[in-house]
Design an enzyme around this catalytic site. Structure first.
Site, PDB file in Angstrom:
ATOM      1  N   HIS A  76       0.826  -1.291  -0.049  1.00  0.00           N
ATOM      2  CA  HIS A  76      -0.135  -0.042  -0.030  1.00  0.00           C
ATOM      3  C   HIS A  76       0.890   1.112   0.048  1.00  0.00           C
ATOM      4  O   HIS A  76       2.038   1.146   0.254  1.00  0.00           O
ATOM      5  CB  HIS A  76      -0.897   0.128   1.562  1.00  0.00           C
ATOM      6  CG  HIS A  76      -0.180  -0.142   2.439  1.00  0.00           C
ATOM      7  ND1 HIS A  76       0.028  -1.069   3.213  1.00  0.00           N
ATOM      8  CD2 HIS A  76       0.538   1.010   3.005  1.00  0.00           C
ATOM      9  CE1 HIS A  76       0.673  -0.822   4.415  1.00  0.00           C
ATOM     10  NE2 HIS A  76       0.946   0.313   4.085  1.00  0.00           N
TER      11      HIS A  76
HETATM   12  C1  T46 Z   1       3.109   0.780   6.804  1.00  0.00           C
HETATM   13  C2  T46 Z   1       4.113  -0.447   6.989  1.00  0.00           C
HETATM   14  C3  T46 Z   1       5.340  -0.234   7.048  1.00  0.00           C
HETATM   15  C4  T46 Z   1      -4.015  -0.268  13.647  1.00  0.00           C
HETATM   16  O1  T46 Z   1      -5.034  -0.246  14.019  1.00  0.00           O
HETATM   17  N1  T46 Z   1      -3.146   0.863  13.882  1.00  0.00           N
HETATM   18  C5  T46 Z   1      -2.040   1.197  13.365  1.00  0.00           C
HETATM   19  O2  T46 Z   1      -1.179   1.998  13.807  1.00  0.00           O
HETATM   20  C6  T46 Z   1      -1.419   0.243  12.251  1.00  0.00           C
HETATM   21  C7  T46 Z   1      -0.210   0.609  11.721  1.00  0.00           C
HETATM   22  C8  T46 Z   1      -2.361  -0.808  11.818  1.00  0.00           C
HETATM   23  N2  T46 Z   1      -3.548  -1.126  12.443  1.00  0.00           N
HETATM   24  C9  T46 Z   1      -4.191  -2.181  12.014  1.00  0.00           C
HETATM   25  C10 T46 Z   1      -4.721  -2.113  10.630  1.00  0.00           C
HETATM   26  C11 T46 Z   1      -4.827  -3.473  10.317  1.00  0.00           C
HETATM   27  O3  T46 Z   1      -6.005  -3.995  10.894  1.00  0.00           O
HETATM   28  O4  T46 Z   1      -3.515  -3.341  12.291  1.00  0.00           O
HETATM   29  C12 T46 Z   1      -3.527  -4.162  10.955  1.00  0.00           C
HETATM   30  C13 T46 Z   1      -2.503  -4.442  10.387  1.00  0.00           C
HETATM   31  O5  T46 Z   1      -2.021  -3.368   9.651  1.00  0.00           O
HETATM   32  P1  T46 Z   1      -1.490  -3.399   7.955  1.00  0.00           P
HETATM   33  O6  T46 Z   1      -2.285  -4.501   7.444  1.00  0.00           O
HETATM   34  O7  T46 Z   1      -1.815  -1.941   7.339  1.00  0.00           O
HETATM   35  O8  T46 Z   1       0.119  -3.780   8.233  1.00  0.00           O
HETATM   36  P2  T46 Z   1       1.352  -3.683   7.174  1.00  0.00           P
HETATM   37  O9  T46 Z   1       2.235  -4.525   7.888  1.00  0.00           O
HETATM   38  O10 T46 Z   1       0.881  -4.250   6.003  1.00  0.00           O
HETATM   39  O11 T46 Z   1       1.644  -2.110   7.036  1.00  0.00           O
HETATM   40  C14 T46 Z   1       2.295  -1.568   8.087  1.00  0.00           C
HETATM   41  C15 T46 Z   1       1.531  -0.279   8.172  1.00  0.00           C
HETATM   42  O12 T46 Z   1       0.005  -0.440   8.393  1.00  0.00           O
HETATM   43  C16 T46 Z   1       1.646   0.980   7.241  1.00  0.00           C
HETATM   44  O13 T46 Z   1       1.217   2.088   7.521  1.00  0.00           O
HETATM   45  O14 T46 Z   1       3.803   1.754   6.349  1.00  0.00           O
HETATM   46  O15 T46 Z   1       3.513  -1.309   8.130  1.00  0.00           O
END
Ligand code: T46
Length: 133
Positions: free
Chosen positions: A51
């Protein structure tokens, strides 16, 4: 043109007891830190990210272990292995990111300039390319 891969060298404040790294808003970190999160226990062969963000600056540091980041600004795609607790990767707005090759011990610490906002995510690559133009 701005570099896609911007590594900030974090100064270790070591003495004979070991090492310490201090991160401060608007000093070693070039923005106000509003949020900190960390990713750990990533399963084998799992990749994350895929993303971009419209309005978010972040610094990512592997405090233990390593992982490989792919960054893409819609024109170029570059990668870097984060394998040191003194290597911070600065990720700017409108950059597609993917994280791969997490080692089992990897703890990826992320400092963010904004509070969590799902509406700020662009999770479709074609939508990202349109917005990045
Ligand atoms: C990024 C990369 C490096 C939250 O509720 N609060 C938060 O601050 C974050 C970061 C995530 N979440 C929730 C949203 C999803 O349900 O945690 C779950 C996993 O998040 P996501 O699928 O977006 O995780 P990654 O590892 O794909 O990405 C993350 C960050 O979201 C993103 O901003 O730059 O790490």
């Amino acid at each position: 043109m701005k570099n896609l891969i911007n590594i900030i060298q974090l100064k270790p404040l070591g003495d004979d007891r070991g090492s310490l790294v201090a991160l401060e808003s608007n000093k070693s970190v070039p923005f106000e830190i509003k949020r900190v999160y960390y990713i750990f226990n990533t399963k084998e062969n799992v990749s994350r990210g895929f993303h971009a963000h419209r309005n978010l600056k972040q610094i990512a540091v592997c405090v233990t272990g390593s992982c490989r980041f792919v960054l893409d600004n819609g024109k170029n795609r570059e990668e870097v292995v984060l394998d040191s607790s003194t290597k911070g990767l600065l990720i700017e707005d409108l950059v597609w990111r993917e994280m791969h090759d997490f080692t089992p011990d990897c703890v990826l610490l992320v400092l963010a300039s904004e509070y969590y906002d799902e509406a700020d995510y662009i999770r479709n690559y074609d939508d990202f390319l349109k917005e990045a133009k």
